[in-house]
Design an enzyme around this catalytic site. Sequence first.
Site, PDB file in Angstrom:
ATOM      1  N   CYS A  79      -2.966   8.720   3.547  1.00 12.59           N
ATOM      2  CA  CYS A  79      -2.687   8.170   2.218  1.00 12.59           C
ATOM      3  C   CYS A  79      -3.894   8.257   1.297  1.00 12.59           C
ATOM      4  O   CYS A  79      -3.750   8.440   0.091  1.00 12.59           O
ATOM      5  CB  CYS A  79      -2.197   6.728   2.332  1.00 12.59           C
ATOM      6  N   GLU A  93       0.879  -1.167   0.000  1.00  9.31           N
ATOM      7  CA  GLU A  93       0.000   0.000   0.000  1.00  9.31           C
ATOM      8  C   GLU A  93       0.915   1.214   0.000  1.00  9.31           C
ATOM      9  O   GLU A  93       1.630   1.462   0.961  1.00  9.31           O
ATOM     10  CB  GLU A  93      -0.923  -0.023   1.222  1.00  9.31           C
TER      11      GLU A  93
END
Length: 501
Positions: A278, A244
């Site tokens: 994020c 990720e």
Amino acid sequence: MTDTTPAAAPSASTFSTYSPATREPIAAHPVDGPEEVSRAVDRARAVQAGWAALPAARRRDHLLRWKKALATDLDTVARTIAEETGKPAGDAALEVVLTLEHLGWAARNAERVLRRRRVGTGLFTVHQRASLVHRPLGVVGVIGPWNYPLYTPMGSIGYALAAGNAVVFKPSELTPGTGVLLAGLFDAAVPGHAGLLTTVTGAAPTGDALARSGVDKLAFTGSPGTARTVMAVCAETLTPFLAECGGKDAVIVTADADLDAAADAIVWGALGNAGQTCAGVERVYAVAEVHAALCARVVERAGALRPGTGPDASYGPMTLPGQVSVVERHVTGAVAAGARALLGGPESVRAPYVAPIVLTGVPEDAPAMAEETFGPVVAINAVVDVDEAVERANASRYALGAAVFCRGGRAGAEIAARLRAGAVSVNSVLGFAAVPALPFGGSRESGFGRIHGAEGLRAFTSVQSTTVQRFTPPVALTSFEVPAAARERAVRLARALHRRR
């Protein structure tokens, strides 16, 4: 997701963490090298055998006991998170709450998702009974980030444990205390399986040692560049890898959207946690007829926010000192390229804080639109229509999250289906993050693989397929004893069947 940098090391065997706001030391932690990491993995592997042998219901009960311990010590956990990251106490507490939601879902749903499942067989295998089962991998390594030091890595840790694995966790060197506390609470809540979750501390070399340690899968959160480096290490031993790597998430605002709701969500998604999310909001594409009105609403709301450390602070300092220069470069470059600063500007960057910045008219190839800023900055550009908004949103090399604001939910869902993001919220931002059953992850520079939900549980298993012969078939096609004529008849029958539509 921006990389971390090593904290200063007062000796060869320890390193210190520091308050992002004051730079005062918090604590010293050991630098775990290859030997310490190897011992942690060996211990985890030994404990994992007994954990995997437990009935799924027993594992569920143990994990729920751990969840209860986290909830009981929520104030302590939140205080540690706030101390290490600099985020307000309320934000840290919310991070713990979201973590508890996911841990509870994983514990309660692992048996249903991963149990043995019968599958159908074909005409020529009717004599077989077929099934598949998801088996734990063994030991999972997790390398976590600093921006959400509990919620993000627990998307791998909690789901991997629920699937029957052991975990060795390497938290960011900026937030090791959160990881140490997490493992300690597990050992206290589930003493019979102490060591199933182990935390190792250190900077990049510790992460490298974990990647080389023989773990059965590595889950990583960080920048695309670091992901490539770690993935190259994993490739040497064909260790499965989940990445990720952050995002440059876009919000699309249509002409009929509720602009007040959109502005409120954009400000929270862009400025919450000092923009260090994020899947936070970094780009907004609003159709031209509502662009000015939306900008005015965003500026009004963002202008009322103040960074700081006091109880009235809207958000805290930049956790990673080096990230301040990235924000400054993006803002300065955007203005130099012709963008207008509707709120703040380069002067808003005063380390360790960055006041809210709202830009418009930012060229699409400027770093502020093309690279992950990871700070309290949002760019709102006007587009002709939704088609242009979708095109621009999809042009990013990142593909993690997105949001759509539209009067009708059905119309919003249709726009969402055109976006390449791994997760999309309609008429909210980050709505998917609080739904444990939904998988989370992206593609392109945002990485690959999924955590959370059923896919997140299965991500930490291997699939075993099994057939059991129920009876001897009239014609055993998998035998050298089959007469040629029988084989030919079977081929003719199969051909006839498959020529049908």
